[in-house]
Design a protein around this motif. Structure first.
Motif, PDB file in Angstrom:
ATOM      1  N   ARG A   1       0.862  -1.183   0.000  1.00  9.88           N
ATOM      2  CA  ARG A   1       0.000   0.000   0.000  1.00  9.88           C
ATOM      3  C   ARG A   1       0.893   1.226   0.000  1.00  9.88           C
ATOM      4  NH1 ARG A   1      -4.641  -1.631   4.501  1.00  9.88           N
ATOM      5  NH2 ARG A   1      -5.081  -3.632   3.505  1.00  9.88           N
TER       6      ARG A   1
ATOM      7  N   THR B   1       8.081  -0.977  12.234  1.00  6.16           N
ATOM      8  CA  THR B   1       7.445  -1.846  11.229  1.00  6.16           C
ATOM      9  C   THR B   1       5.922  -1.797  11.300  1.00  6.16           C
ATOM     10  OG1 THR B   1       7.596  -3.660  12.805  1.00  6.16           O
ATOM     11  CG2 THR B   1       9.359  -3.479  11.181  1.00  6.16           C
ATOM     12  N   PHE B   2       5.378  -0.889  12.114  1.00  8.36           N
ATOM     13  CA  PHE B   2       3.920  -0.885  12.298  1.00  8.36           C
ATOM     14  C   PHE B   2       3.189  -0.547  10.998  1.00  8.36           C
ATOM     15  CE2 PHE B   2      -0.106   1.241  13.096  1.00  8.36           C
ATOM     16  CZ  PHE B   2      -0.749   0.292  13.871  1.00  8.36           C
TER      17      PHE B   2
ATOM     18  N   THR C   1       4.040   0.149   7.064  1.00 10.83           N
ATOM     19  CA  THR C   1       5.025   0.184   5.990  1.00 10.83           C
ATOM     20  C   THR C   1       4.290   0.070   4.660  1.00 10.83           C
ATOM     21  OG1 THR C   1       5.258  -2.194   6.285  1.00 10.83           O
ATOM     22  CG2 THR C   1       6.907  -0.822   7.353  1.00 10.83           C
TER      23      THR C   1
ATOM     24  N   PHE D   1       4.245  -5.095   3.281  1.00  8.07           N
ATOM     25  CA  PHE D   1       4.050  -5.806   4.539  1.00  8.07           C
ATOM     26  C   PHE D   1       3.426  -7.161   4.256  1.00  8.07           C
ATOM     27  CE2 PHE D   1      -0.535  -4.903   4.686  1.00  8.07           C
ATOM     28  CZ  PHE D   1      -0.619  -3.782   3.885  1.00  8.07           C
TER      29      PHE D   1
ATOM     30  N   GLU E   1      -4.300  -0.772  15.817  1.00 10.44           N
ATOM     31  CA  GLU E   1      -4.840  -2.040  15.286  1.00 10.44           C
ATOM     32  C   GLU E   1      -3.762  -3.088  15.014  1.00 10.44           C
ATOM     33  OE1 GLU E   1      -7.328  -1.483  11.813  1.00 10.44           O
ATOM     34  OE2 GLU E   1      -6.879  -3.510  11.092  1.00 10.44           O
ATOM     35  N   LEU E   2      -4.037  -4.286  15.532  1.00 14.94           N
ATOM     36  CA  LEU E   2      -3.216  -5.457  15.196  1.00 14.94           C
ATOM     37  C   LEU E   2      -3.887  -6.250  14.085  1.00 14.94           C
ATOM     38  CD1 LEU E   2      -2.218  -7.504  18.372  1.00 14.94           C
ATOM     39  CD2 LEU E   2      -0.708  -6.407  16.721  1.00 14.94           C
TER      40      LEU E   2
ATOM     41  N   GLY F   1      -7.941  -6.753  12.030  1.00 11.64           N
ATOM     42  CA  GLY F   1      -9.337  -6.351  11.841  1.00 11.64           C
ATOM     43  C   GLY F   1     -10.168  -7.596  11.556  1.00 11.64           C
TER      44      GLY F   1
ATOM     45  N   GLY G   1      -5.014 -10.069   9.788  1.00 11.60           N
ATOM     46  CA  GLY G   1      -3.961  -9.545  10.666  1.00 11.60           C
ATOM     47  C   GLY G   1      -2.688  -9.269   9.890  1.00 11.60           C
TER      48      GLY G   1
ATOM     49  N   ARG H   1       3.004  -6.500  12.181  1.00 11.75           N
ATOM     50  CA  ARG H   1       2.453  -5.877  13.399  1.00 11.75           C
ATOM     51  C   ARG H   1       2.402  -6.879  14.539  1.00 11.75           C
ATOM     52  NH1 ARG H   1      -2.395  -1.736  11.626  1.00 11.75           N
ATOM     53  NH2 ARG H   1      -1.103  -0.608  10.122  1.00 11.75           N
TER      54      ARG H   1
HETATM   55  P1  ATP Z   1      -4.728   0.842   9.440  1.00 15.65           P
HETATM   56  O1  ATP Z   1      -6.051   1.443   9.868  1.00 15.65           O
HETATM   57  O2  ATP Z   1      -3.747   0.698  10.569  1.00 15.65           O
HETATM   58  O3  ATP Z   1      -4.148   1.494   8.219  1.00 15.65           O
HETATM   59  P2  ATP Z   1      -6.257  -1.014   7.970  1.00 15.65           P
HETATM   60  O4  ATP Z   1      -7.550  -0.995   8.732  1.00 15.65           O
HETATM   61  O5  ATP Z   1      -6.135  -0.258   6.714  1.00 15.65           O
HETATM   62  O6  ATP Z   1      -5.046  -0.631   8.977  1.00 15.65           O
HETATM   63  P3  ATP Z   1      -6.692  -3.627   7.021  1.00 15.65           P
HETATM   64  O7  ATP Z   1      -7.017  -3.208   5.652  1.00 15.65           O
HETATM   65  O8  ATP Z   1      -7.794  -4.065   7.921  1.00 15.65           O
HETATM   66  O9  ATP Z   1      -5.830  -2.495   7.729  1.00 15.65           O
HETATM   67  O10 ATP Z   1      -5.565  -4.736   6.929  1.00 15.65           O
HETATM   68  C1  ATP Z   1      -5.512  -5.849   7.805  1.00 15.65           C
HETATM   69  C2  ATP Z   1      -4.245  -5.878   8.610  1.00 15.65           C
HETATM   70  O11 ATP Z   1      -3.100  -5.742   7.778  1.00 15.65           O
HETATM   71  C3  ATP Z   1      -4.136  -4.761   9.636  1.00 15.65           C
HETATM   72  O12 ATP Z   1      -4.816  -5.093  10.820  1.00 15.65           O
HETATM   73  C4  ATP Z   1      -2.649  -4.696   9.860  1.00 15.65           C
HETATM   74  O13 ATP Z   1      -2.229  -5.657  10.806  1.00 15.65           O
HETATM   75  C5  ATP Z   1      -2.085  -5.062   8.501  1.00 15.65           C
HETATM   76  N1  ATP Z   1      -1.701  -3.841   7.790  1.00 15.65           N
HETATM   77  C6  ATP Z   1      -2.494  -3.027   7.070  1.00 15.65           C
HETATM   78  N2  ATP Z   1      -1.808  -1.998   6.542  1.00 15.65           N
HETATM   79  C7  ATP Z   1      -0.527  -2.170   6.957  1.00 15.65           C
HETATM   80  C8  ATP Z   1       0.682  -1.437   6.756  1.00 15.65           C
HETATM   81  N3  ATP Z   1       0.706  -0.359   5.988  1.00 15.65           N
HETATM   82  N4  ATP Z   1       1.815  -1.887   7.345  1.00 15.65           N
HETATM   83  C9  ATP Z   1       1.813  -3.008   8.100  1.00 15.65           C
HETATM   84  N5  ATP Z   1       0.703  -3.741   8.331  1.00 15.65           N
HETATM   85  C10 ATP Z   1      -0.456  -3.338   7.758  1.00 15.65           C
END
Ligand code: ATP
Length: 447
Positions: free
Chosen positions: A182, A191-192, A194, A197, A266-267, A269, A309, A313
């Protein structure tokens, strides 16, 4: 057990990760590439263990799941059907606080402030969250492809293949681990967040009407997974999405949040995606994606519960939650700070360290023999450099749950060794014949 960490502790963790080979900045010799990270020799083991623990829990230990490994590149129509092509192609501003993105024309009375939390906003950009590339030598729109922004769509487009190949009946799910990309506007926090991922995703297909119940079951199961692997329940919470923050495909969503040093985030969803994706793919592909339920003799498009997940993360949360700095007795009779990762033995990159008391030539061959024995069963590291106390500390710092020490008593008297426990620092003497069993029993690898 470990403390709850503050933001300041993150520096210590980032530095430990670099120093001991868990996580390095990517392409560092060229100055790095922003918010891109490489997993080093210990990090790759930890991350693999996280993925293996997940796979075992959601695929191998269940009767209602199957695995998949779909390609990162998919037919461009996939992203039209899923809504990603359209949803992510608008000019967007992003809130610097809560990271929600908004179309500038949707901002309301104060266009400089986030309508959700009041935070300040980035400049508007024509922003496509998906990373673009081209297949073949021609760089035009006909050859354009995207790097997948979620692994989920690889599962949806294979729904019929898996049903036919496995003769599965609903309810059942498909699990996949893989890279996603993304083009995040504000990556950060190590690494939260990136741009590249890894995700661990489940699409669980159920009969419409049973979806709410399955949603709750998965929420409970997934929360349990984190606590089974050692995350303290106090550091986890469930947050239900408000209707206005739901993704375009979701009927309901809960996040499992972790208390990171910078706050709750978020870890994972867990969304109820309804029949949105299968219905969209049916429409755009012209293929029949309905399921025939031979018990009720009905045809329907299944509803989907999606626990999604992030591997990175989760790995970061396991590192943070297990990190501690404790006062421990030092060799000179004073105390010293002992840095220790209380990682669950299933996750620890090294399970057992084999340490001769010293490099004495009489001890080394015996220690090597022990090492050769233990490494046939467990992930093992041999270390004979520096004092035994220092070697214990080095192993504590990387989270090795057990150390086996070979001393003169081993070779001169009892053919027994000492097992030292990382968390309690207690030592017990165990005969060589029962050593492997004793180690396996102490590691409690079955949870
Ligand atoms: P956030 O709100 O933190 O951007 P998201 O709601 O867009 O996350 P989801 O689309 O639900 O994330 O993606 C599912 C999972 O993938 C997330 O819970 C997270 O653990 C992981 N994830 C999403 N985007 C990233 C990212 N840019 N870097 C690392 N992990 C990610």
């Amino acid at each position: 057990m470990a403390r709850t960490l503050e933001q300041a502790d993150m520096d210590a963790i980032v530095s430990l990760c670099k120093r001991r080979g868990f996580i390095f900045p990517s392409s560092e010799i060229y100055g790095g590439l922003g918010s891109t990270w490489d997993y080093g020799p210990l990090g790759v083991e930890l991350k693999r263990n996280v993925k293996d623990a997940w796979w075992q829990a959601v695929v191998h230990r269940r009767d209602d799941m199957a695995g998949l490994d779909a390609a990162i590149l998919m037919h461009p129509q996939t992203w039209v059907a899923s809504g990603h092509a359209e949803t992510f192609a608008d000019p967007l501003v992003e809130c610097k606080e809560c990271h929600q993105r908004f179309r500038p024309d949707h901002l309301g009375s104060d266009p400089t402030r986030c309508p959700s939390c009041g935070g300040s906003l980035t400049e508007p950009r024509q922003f496509n969250l998906m990373l673009k590339s081209f297949l073949g030598p021609v760089e035009d729109s006909a050859h354009q492809v995207y790097l997948r922004p979620e692994t989920a769509q690889g599962i949806f487009v294979n729904f019929q293949n898996v049903i036919i190949a496995t003769r599965r009946k609903l309810p059942f799910g498909i699990a996949q681990i893989g890279k996603a990309f993304r083009n995040e506007i504000t990556p950060g926090n190590f690494t939260f967040r990136t741009r590249e991922f890894e995700q661990m995703e489940i699409e669980f297909f159920v009969k419409p009407g049973t979806d709410e119940e399955w949603h709750q079951r998965w929420l409970k199961d997934r929360l349990q997974w984190y606590t089974n692997l050692g995350i303290r329940p106090d550091n986890l919470r469930i947050r239900q999405h408000a209707p206005d923050e739901l993704a375009h495909y979701a009927k309901g969503c809960y996040d499992i949040d972790y208390r990171f040093p910078w706050g709750w985030a978020e870890l994972e969803g867990i969304a109820n995606r309804t029949d949105f994706d299968l219905r969209q793919h049916q429409e755009h592909s012209g293929q029949d994606l309905a399921y025939f339920d031979d018990t009720s003799q009905e045809r329907y498009i299944p509803y989907v519960i999606e626990p999604s997940g992030g591997v990175d993360r989760a790995t970061l949360a396991f590192l943070i939650d297990s990190y501690d700095e404790e006062q421990a007795p030092a060799a000179d009779g004073k105390t010293e700070v002992r840095v220790v990762l209380h990682l669950h033995p299933r996750l620890a990159p090294v399970q057992v360290a084999v340490l001769p008391l010293s490099r004495n030539p009489r001890l080394v061959p015996k220690a090597r023999e022990v090492y050769d024995l233990v490494r046939r069963h467990l992930v093992c590291q041999y270390d004979d450099a520096q004092s035994i106390g220092r070697r214990y500390r080095r192993q504590d710092e990387i989270g090795t749950p057990l150390a086996v020490t070979v001393d003169f008593q081993t070779i001169e008297q009892d053919n027994a060794v000492t097992i030292r426990d990382r968390d309690t620092m207690q030592q017990v003497r165990v005969p060589m014949d029962g050593l492997v069993d004793a180690l396996i029993q102490r590691l409690q690898l079955s949870s």
